[in-house]
Design an enzyme around this catalytic site. Sequence first.
Site, short mmCIF file in Angstrom:
data_model
loop_
_atom_site.label_atom_id
_atom_site.label_comp_id
_atom_site.label_asym_id
_atom_site.label_seq_id
_atom_site.Cartn_x
_atom_site.Cartn_y
_atom_site.Cartn_z
N THR A 64 0.88 -1.16 -0.15
CA THR A 64 -0.06 0.11 -0.13
C THR A 64 0.78 1.06 0.17
O THR A 64 1.72 1.40 0.85
CB THR A 64 -1.13 0.00 1.12
OG1 THR A 64 -1.64 -0.91 1.27
CG2 THR A 64 -1.97 1.17 0.99
N ARG A 90 -7.91 -12.58 -3.44
CA ARG A 90 -7.85 -11.92 -2.36
C ARG A 90 -8.03 -10.75 -2.46
O ARG A 90 -7.33 -10.14 -3.25
CB ARG A 90 -6.53 -12.59 -1.30
CG ARG A 90 -6.51 -11.75 -0.03
CD ARG A 90 -5.65 -10.65 -0.03
NE ARG A 90 -5.42 -10.06 1.32
CZ ARG A 90 -4.80 -8.76 1.57
NH1 ARG A 90 -4.28 -8.00 0.56
NH2 ARG A 90 -4.65 -8.41 2.92
N VAL A 91 -8.75 -9.90 -1.73
CA VAL A 91 -8.68 -8.52 -1.77
C VAL A 91 -8.58 -8.18 -0.35
O VAL A 91 -9.24 -8.57 0.55
CB VAL A 91 -10.12 -8.01 -2.09
CG1 VAL A 91 -10.17 -6.44 -2.24
CG2 VAL A 91 -10.26 -8.24 -3.73
N GLY A 92 -7.76 -7.02 -0.13
CA GLY A 92 -7.41 -6.52 1.43
C GLY A 92 -8.40 -5.31 1.52
O GLY A 92 -9.48 -5.04 1.02
N ASP A 93 -7.69 -4.46 2.47
CA ASP A 93 -8.60 -3.16 3.07
C ASP A 93 -8.33 -1.99 1.98
O ASP A 93 -9.23 -1.14 1.88
CB ASP A 93 -8.16 -2.73 4.25
CG ASP A 93 -6.52 -2.41 4.44
OD1 ASP A 93 -5.88 -3.32 4.01
OD2 ASP A 93 -6.20 -1.30 4.63
N THR A 147 -2.27 0.72 6.38
CA THR A 147 -1.35 -0.09 5.86
C THR A 147 -1.02 -1.47 6.80
O THR A 147 -1.35 -1.21 7.85
CB THR A 147 0.09 0.53 5.53
OG1 THR A 147 1.00 -0.17 4.66
CG2 THR A 147 0.76 0.97 6.78
N GLY A 148 -0.33 -2.30 6.09
CA GLY A 148 -0.34 -3.53 6.78
C GLY A 148 -1.35 -4.61 6.48
O GLY A 148 -1.66 -4.82 5.34
N MET A 149 -1.47 -5.49 7.62
CA MET A 149 -2.54 -6.53 7.30
C MET A 149 -3.82 -6.19 7.04
O MET A 149 -4.78 -5.76 8.11
CB MET A 149 -2.24 -7.65 8.55
CG MET A 149 -2.91 -8.88 8.38
SD MET A 149 -2.07 -9.87 7.06
CE MET A 149 -3.13 -11.32 7.10
#
Length: 318
Positions: free
Chosen positions: A180, A208-211, A231-233
């Site tokens: 990110t 997979r889609v993150g935030d 940012t991050g997990m």
Amino acid sequence: MTSRRRFLQLSTLTGAVGLATSAFAKKPPVQRKPIVISTWEHGIPANAAAWQVLAEGGRAIDAVEQGVRVPEADPEVRTVGFGGYPDRDGNVTLDACIMDENMNCGAVAFLQNIKHPISVARLVMDKTPHVMLVGEGAKKFALEQGFVEENLLTDASKADWQQWLKTQEIKQINIENHDTIGMLALDNQGNLSGACTTSGAAYKMQGRVGDSPIIGSGLYVDNEVGAATATGMGELVIKTVGCHLVVELMRQGASPAEACEEAVQRIARKLGDFKAFQVGFLALNKNGEYGAHCIQPGFNYAVQDKSGTQLIDGKSLL
């Protein structure tokens, strides 16, 4: 002397106001504008591009779009756009979102073979009745808007992926797998906007889609209050709707730094084994005050305003 009854009346009134008069310390406004902030060291050149727009009196929404296009096109930035790490099947898939001062927003997810997902997201915002397009639909829309399909998997990222296939070890902290670029800007007119773009977690499962493309999770802007990015997990940010939480905490009187810290603390309290992960929040309020907080040491963010450029280490829970 205040009577006990009067004291109880005042106490009830204070409770009715709620967290807006909470323990968050109030400070005189700084009124710092224009200003642009973004996550990680690759935010420095991104901020420079955004600053060109802001310095000429341009809108924050145009600044953040132009800013994050820089790492999207840089193959040395292995977690954003061209040259980003692929999923476990060797496909580079991109997510992005953008939001302006009027709550207009656009997003794309699981977009392949298009170098600048942030600009596709901008066109979703400007030219469609929707907020998010995904997968083949997002790609079809991008091609209709004149974007060119191209291979985003560079030789370097392909070699790293092929090496990863031998061990299939996933690392979650900072430089090993941070993702990110999130960017927030306040323009001369006092308006806020934000953008967030990523190639996501390295070697993720296909689909997979993150935030990052989810409004309220990886990015949120409320022009009355402030803006936040993460940012991050990504899964942890989604579970707490993290950036919306940060903005709401600022609405209740928290400074950007205090709001980011509370959001991180909330994740830590609910997760239990939080020491295995990294999450960082970055926030900017209506007065141009900014702050950040993260779980692990190692998260930094870039700031540019009239005084120059800075790279600042975010404060951490651990």
